[in-house]
Design an enzyme around this catalytic site. Structure first.
Site, PDB file in Angstrom:
ATOM      1  N   GLU A   1      81.288 -19.328   1.563  1.00  0.00           N
ATOM      2  CA  GLU A   1      81.383 -17.870   1.475  1.00  0.00           C
ATOM      3  C   GLU A   1      80.386 -17.270   2.460  1.00  0.00           C
ATOM      4  O   GLU A   1      79.191 -17.574   2.412  1.00  0.00           O
ATOM      5  CB  GLU A   1      81.073 -17.419   0.034  1.00  0.00           C
ATOM      6  CG  GLU A   1      80.767 -15.945  -0.132  1.00  0.00           C
ATOM      7  CD  GLU A   1      81.862 -15.012   0.407  1.00  0.00           C
ATOM      8  OE1 GLU A   1      83.031 -15.204   0.059  1.00  0.00           O
ATOM      9  OE2 GLU A   1      81.516 -14.095   1.206  1.00  0.00           O
TER      10      GLU A   1
ATOM     11  N   TRP B   1     110.580   8.461 -30.868  1.00  0.00           N
ATOM     12  CA  TRP B   1     111.191   8.092 -29.588  1.00  0.00           C
ATOM     13  C   TRP B   1     110.066   8.050 -28.559  1.00  0.00           C
ATOM     14  O   TRP B   1     109.585   9.090 -28.123  1.00  0.00           O
ATOM     15  CB  TRP B   1     112.242   9.115 -29.155  1.00  0.00           C
ATOM     16  CG  TRP B   1     113.535   8.976 -29.907  1.00  0.00           C
ATOM     17  CD1 TRP B   1     113.930   9.711 -30.977  1.00  0.00           C
ATOM     18  CD2 TRP B   1     114.587   8.046 -29.636  1.00  0.00           C
ATOM     19  NE1 TRP B   1     115.163   9.294 -31.410  1.00  0.00           N
ATOM     20  CE2 TRP B   1     115.596   8.268 -30.597  1.00  0.00           C
ATOM     21  CE3 TRP B   1     114.783   7.035 -28.691  1.00  0.00           C
ATOM     22  CZ2 TRP B   1     116.774   7.533 -30.627  1.00  0.00           C
ATOM     23  CZ3 TRP B   1     115.955   6.306 -28.724  1.00  0.00           C
ATOM     24  CH2 TRP B   1     116.940   6.550 -29.688  1.00  0.00           C
TER      25      TRP B   1
ATOM     26  N   CYS C   1      86.804  -5.029  -8.262  1.00  0.00           N
ATOM     27  CA  CYS C   1      87.457  -3.900  -8.946  1.00  0.00           C
ATOM     28  C   CYS C   1      86.450  -3.084  -9.753  1.00  0.00           C
ATOM     29  O   CYS C   1      86.678  -1.910 -10.036  1.00  0.00           O
ATOM     30  CB  CYS C   1      88.546  -4.419  -9.881  1.00  0.00           C
ATOM     31  SG  CYS C   1      89.575  -5.682  -9.125  1.00  0.00           S
TER      32      CYS C   1
ATOM     33  N   TYR D   1     106.186   1.790 -33.237  1.00  0.00           N
ATOM     34  CA  TYR D   1     106.003   3.225 -33.514  1.00  0.00           C
ATOM     35  C   TYR D   1     105.177   3.441 -34.774  1.00  0.00           C
ATOM     36  O   TYR D   1     105.439   2.840 -35.814  1.00  0.00           O
ATOM     37  CB  TYR D   1     107.353   3.931 -33.700  1.00  0.00           C
ATOM     38  CG  TYR D   1     107.213   5.232 -34.470  1.00  0.00           C
ATOM     39  CD1 TYR D   1     106.476   6.304 -33.934  1.00  0.00           C
ATOM     40  CD2 TYR D   1     107.759   5.385 -35.742  1.00  0.00           C
ATOM     41  CE1 TYR D   1     106.299   7.472 -34.652  1.00  0.00           C
ATOM     42  CE2 TYR D   1     107.581   6.561 -36.465  1.00  0.00           C
ATOM     43  CZ  TYR D   1     106.851   7.600 -35.921  1.00  0.00           C
ATOM     44  OH  TYR D   1     106.651   8.754 -36.629  1.00  0.00           O
TER      45      TYR D   1
ATOM     46  N   ALA E   1      88.208 -13.843  -5.464  1.00  0.00           N
ATOM     47  CA  ALA E   1      89.073 -14.189  -6.591  1.00  0.00           C
ATOM     48  C   ALA E   1      90.086 -15.272  -6.209  1.00  0.00           C
ATOM     49  O   ALA E   1      90.332 -16.213  -6.973  1.00  0.00           O
ATOM     50  CB  ALA E   1      89.808 -12.943  -7.061  1.00  0.00           C
TER      51      ALA E   1
HETATM   52  C1  LIG Z   1      86.569  -1.090  -4.760  1.00  0.00           C
HETATM   53  C2  LIG Z   1      87.724  -1.954  -5.111  1.00  0.00           C
HETATM   54  C3  LIG Z   1      88.417  -1.725  -6.287  1.00  0.00           C
HETATM   55  C4  LIG Z   1      89.507  -2.539  -6.623  1.00  0.00           C
HETATM   56  N1  LIG Z   1      90.164  -2.297  -7.808  1.00  0.00           N
HETATM   57  C5  LIG Z   1      91.183  -3.101  -8.163  1.00  0.00           C
HETATM   58  C6  LIG Z   1      91.831  -2.925  -9.416  1.00  0.00           C
HETATM   59  O1  LIG Z   1      91.465  -2.040 -10.201  1.00  0.00           O
HETATM   60  N2  LIG Z   1      92.863  -3.754  -9.725  1.00  0.00           N
HETATM   61  C7  LIG Z   1      93.272  -4.756  -8.890  1.00  0.00           C
HETATM   62  O2  LIG Z   1      94.193  -5.506  -9.232  1.00  0.00           O
HETATM   63  N3  LIG Z   1      92.654  -4.958  -7.690  1.00  0.00           N
HETATM   64  C8  LIG Z   1      91.637  -4.156  -7.319  1.00  0.00           C
HETATM   65  N4  LIG Z   1      90.989  -4.366  -6.123  1.00  0.00           N
HETATM   66  C9  LIG Z   1      91.472  -5.444  -5.227  1.00  0.00           C
HETATM   67  C10 LIG Z   1      90.838  -6.773  -5.559  1.00  0.00           C
HETATM   68  O3  LIG Z   1      89.465  -6.657  -5.669  1.00  0.00           O
HETATM   69  C11 LIG Z   1      91.215  -7.755  -4.481  1.00  0.00           C
HETATM   70  O4  LIG Z   1      92.619  -7.872  -4.484  1.00  0.00           O
HETATM   71  C12 LIG Z   1      90.606  -9.139  -4.688  1.00  0.00           C
HETATM   72  O5  LIG Z   1      89.218  -9.061  -4.641  1.00  0.00           O
HETATM   73  C13 LIG Z   1      91.106 -10.093  -3.625  1.00  0.00           C
HETATM   74  O6  LIG Z   1      90.458 -11.305  -3.741  1.00  0.00           O
HETATM   75  P1  LIG Z   1      90.385 -12.293  -2.490  1.00  0.00           P
HETATM   76  O7  LIG Z   1      89.644 -13.488  -2.945  1.00  0.00           O
HETATM   77  O8  LIG Z   1      91.726 -12.488  -1.907  1.00  0.00           O
HETATM   78  O9  LIG Z   1      89.607 -11.483  -1.406  1.00  0.00           O
HETATM   79  P2  LIG Z   1      88.026 -10.951  -1.346  1.00  0.00           P
HETATM   80  O10 LIG Z   1      87.625 -10.484  -2.682  1.00  0.00           O
HETATM   81  O11 LIG Z   1      88.047 -10.076  -0.188  1.00  0.00           O
HETATM   82  O12 LIG Z   1      87.262 -12.299  -1.038  1.00  0.00           O
HETATM   83  C14 LIG Z   1      87.366 -12.951   0.190  1.00  0.00           C
HETATM   84  C15 LIG Z   1      86.011 -13.526   0.490  1.00  0.00           C
HETATM   85  O13 LIG Z   1      86.126 -14.345   1.652  1.00  0.00           O
HETATM   86  C16 LIG Z   1      84.933 -14.225   2.401  1.00  0.00           C
HETATM   87  N5  LIG Z   1      85.245 -14.675   3.753  1.00  0.00           N
HETATM   88  C17 LIG Z   1      86.082 -14.064   4.635  1.00  0.00           C
HETATM   89  N6  LIG Z   1      86.135 -14.777   5.782  1.00  0.00           N
HETATM   90  C18 LIG Z   1      85.312 -15.845   5.626  1.00  0.00           C
HETATM   91  C19 LIG Z   1      84.935 -16.934   6.453  1.00  0.00           C
HETATM   92  N7  LIG Z   1      85.440 -17.064   7.691  1.00  0.00           N
HETATM   93  N8  LIG Z   1      84.065 -17.849   5.968  1.00  0.00           N
HETATM   94  C20 LIG Z   1      83.564 -17.739   4.716  1.00  0.00           C
HETATM   95  N9  LIG Z   1      83.862 -16.699   3.903  1.00  0.00           N
HETATM   96  C21 LIG Z   1      84.743 -15.788   4.344  1.00  0.00           C
HETATM   97  C22 LIG Z   1      84.573 -12.754   2.275  1.00  0.00           C
HETATM   98  O14 LIG Z   1      83.196 -12.552   2.524  1.00  0.00           O
HETATM   99  C23 LIG Z   1      84.962 -12.473   0.820  1.00  0.00           C
HETATM  100  O15 LIG Z   1      83.885 -12.609  -0.072  1.00  0.00           O
HETATM  101  C24 LIG Z   1      89.902  -3.572  -5.764  1.00  0.00           C
HETATM  102  C25 LIG Z   1      89.207  -3.809  -4.573  1.00  0.00           C
HETATM  103  C26 LIG Z   1      88.134  -3.016  -4.242  1.00  0.00           C
HETATM  104  C27 LIG Z   1      87.392  -3.270  -2.966  1.00  0.00           C
END
Ligand SMILES: Cc1cc2nc3c(=O)[nH]c(=O)nc-3n(C[C@H](O)[C@H](O)[C@H](O)COP(=O)(O)OP(=O)(O)OC[C@H]3O[C@@H](n4cnc5c(N)ncnc54)[C@H](O)[C@@H]3O)c2cc1C
Length: 453
Positions: free
Chosen positions: A35, A435, A45, A427, A13
């Site tokens: 990736e 309330w 999520c 409401y 994300a």
């Molecule tokens: C089961 C689950 C349920 C969740 N539910 C919620 C929710 O209900 N509400 C909410 O707000 N949040 C929720 N979250 C959290 C949310 O999914 C994460 O905050 C979000 O996905 C973070 O996004 P990101 O891109 O920072 O990290 P990630 O989604 O971890 O993406 C990082 C990506 O980088 C890649 N990567 C890492 N290192 C390297 C590298 N050296 N070279 C190339 N690629 C690399 C990884 O493979 C990964 O695909 C949930 C998470 C999980 C696991």
């Protein structure tokens, strides 16, 4: 004229919202994303609901495919891992699935490496039938294991958001589910009284919950898990979900000299810049400014990852965006119980050194005479001297998420319980009593504050 190049590390994300926003902001930028896994731009999520079977196909969790990004002029390479960042030379080393390495120069870098499931140093984690849940690949592996092995007994290690979502998901498959939690309560980000209401729901649904049960190890035979040992007891298990927290994926950052903050995640400013020129970070790898404490915080959530990525992308594209920060708003569904929080819990407020007071009330979700209502438990935390609202928690069965968002808005505004009690909320009998539970909680807080200050 040579086009400037943005290299995005990580296709989650944080990374992909930065790429998409940078493209909308600046048509001339060359954008390349790497990736290491097989999927980009997916809703992690939704994984518990995919495992439960509410979402039938994992492709429904994917927001945009590499081909769709290519149509926008964003080059995406899956199964490509960035193994090294050289900020001085402005280049990254990338390794593909065949172990071939290439060096790619960048003008801007977006670090979106996310977080990783924490794996405690206990024996048996390598056994078949033991899973963590973070990626689509892991979600698919769990679904496949359930379909092929038909496990009857599941043990969930860790009673946080993901652990409890998984308890519901596996229970829906007819399994006997046990949750083992090291702390005295589930949902460690809630106060114990509010988390206790969720524990009651687990019990009602037939999930066995053991708090103060730190896991010591996993046993099995023939390479396959058979039991979990915790607090001197053995819990039989055909499958185990390990869900004991997330740690920021900072190894690349560390190697490249990108500064980490006090939480251990990458330190960023409001524009999502790191300490290195042209290097930005977003999502679960990064900290966020906490608007209530005024300090850096590590609260890895999808909502923050999207906003941080968008902010970074706009700035990389030449814009002037600022991400002001978070108040730690989150919500989770555990069977029929919905639990939401924002700001600081009473316990967190005390830990942060606030002289805090807390008030908890119970009120119906609809007018007393209107059918179908259910109790809402609302807890507000505020500062004794100023009456400033510090946080709120709600547990109930309906409209919990949107009610907590009202408290979140008040926290952004820096309101006192007095300001909060004057809100003009909607409401009609099907939606709330005249309330609303929030206003009752605010009025009770106001009285408590007036007495205490
Ligand atoms: C089961 C689950 C349920 C969740 N539910 C919620 C929710 O209900 N509400 C909410 O707000 N949040 C929720 N979250 C959290 C949310 O999914 C994460 O905050 C979000 O996905 C973070 O996004 P990101 O891109 O920072 O990290 P990630 O989604 O971890 O993406 C990082 C990506 O980088 C890649 N990567 C890492 N290192 C390297 C590298 N050296 N070279 C190339 N690629 C690399 C990884 O493979 C990964 O695909 C949930 C998470 C999980 C696991």
């Amino acid at each position: 004229m040579n086009k400037k190049r943005l290299v995005v590390v990580g296709g989650g994300a944080g990374g992909m919202s930065a790429a998409a926003k940078a493209r909308r902001q600046n048509r001339d930028l060359q954008i390349v994303a790497y990736e290491k896994g097989g999927f980009v731009s997916f809703g992690a999520c939704g994984l518990p609901y995919f495992i439960q079977g509410i979402i039938k196909d994992h492709n429904e969790l994917i927001v945009r495919t590499p081909a769709q990004f290519a149509e926008q002029g964003i080059e995406v390479h899956i199964h490509h891992e960035v193994t090294e960042i050289d900020p001085a030379k402005g280049q990254v080393k990338v390794r593909d699935a065949h172990s071939a390495e290439q060096v790619v120069p960048f003008d801007y870098l977006l670090l979106g490496t996310g977080g990783a499931s924490f794996r405690p140093p206990i024996p048996g984690l390598e056994l078949e039938g033991v899973f963590t849940l973070r990626s689509i690949e892991e979600g698919l592996a769990i679904r496949r294991f359930i379909a092929e092995q038909k496990p009857q007994r599941a043990v969930i290690v860790g009673g946080g958001y993901i652990g409890l979502e998984m308890a519901e998901a596996l229970h829906a498959h007819g399994m006997t589910v046990t949750v083992l939690e090291m702390l005295p309560q589930v949902l460690p980000n809630f106060d114990a009284d509010m988390a206790g209401l969720v524990a009651q729901e687990l019990e009602k649904q037939g999930v066995a919950l053991y708090t103060e049960h730190g896991v010591e190890g996993l046993d099995g035979s023939g390479g396959r898990v058979g039991a979990v040992a915790a607090a001197g007891e053995e819990f039989p298990a055909d499958m185990v979900i390990l869900s004991v927290g997330i740690k920021p994926g900072v190894s690349l950052a560390r190697q490249a000299g990108i500064a980490l903050g006090p939480t251990g995640a990458v330190a960023v400013d409001g524009q999502m810049r790191t300490n290195l020129e042209g290097v930005y970070a977003a999502g679960d790898v990064a900290e966020a400014h906490h608007l209530v404490t005024g300090k850096p915080a590590y609260i890895p959530l999808g909502t923050t990852a999207n906003k941080q990525g968008r902010t970074a992308g706009e700035n990389i594209g030449g814009g002037q965006a600022v991400f002001s920060g978070v108040v730690g708003t989150a919500v989770v569904k555990v069977f029929e119980s919905h639990a939401a929080r924002t700001g600081l819990t009473e316990q967190e407020a005390e830990k942060e050194g606030f002289d805090a007071l807390a008030v908890t009330i119970k009120q119906g979700s609809r007018a007393r005479y209107y059918p179908g209502g259910s109790p809402l438990h609302v807890k507000l935390v505020f500062e004794r001297q100023s009456g400033r609202l510090l946080g709120g928690q709600i547990v109930g069965r309906e409209d919990v998420a949107k009610r907590v968002d009202v408290i979140a808005a008040a926290l952004h505004a820096g309101w006192s319980v007095d300001d909060f009690s004057r809100l003009d909320l909607s409401y009609a009998p099907p939606f709330s009593p005249v309330w609303d539970a929030l206003l009752i909680a605010a009025n009770v807080s106001l009285s408590a504050w007036q007495k205490a200050k």
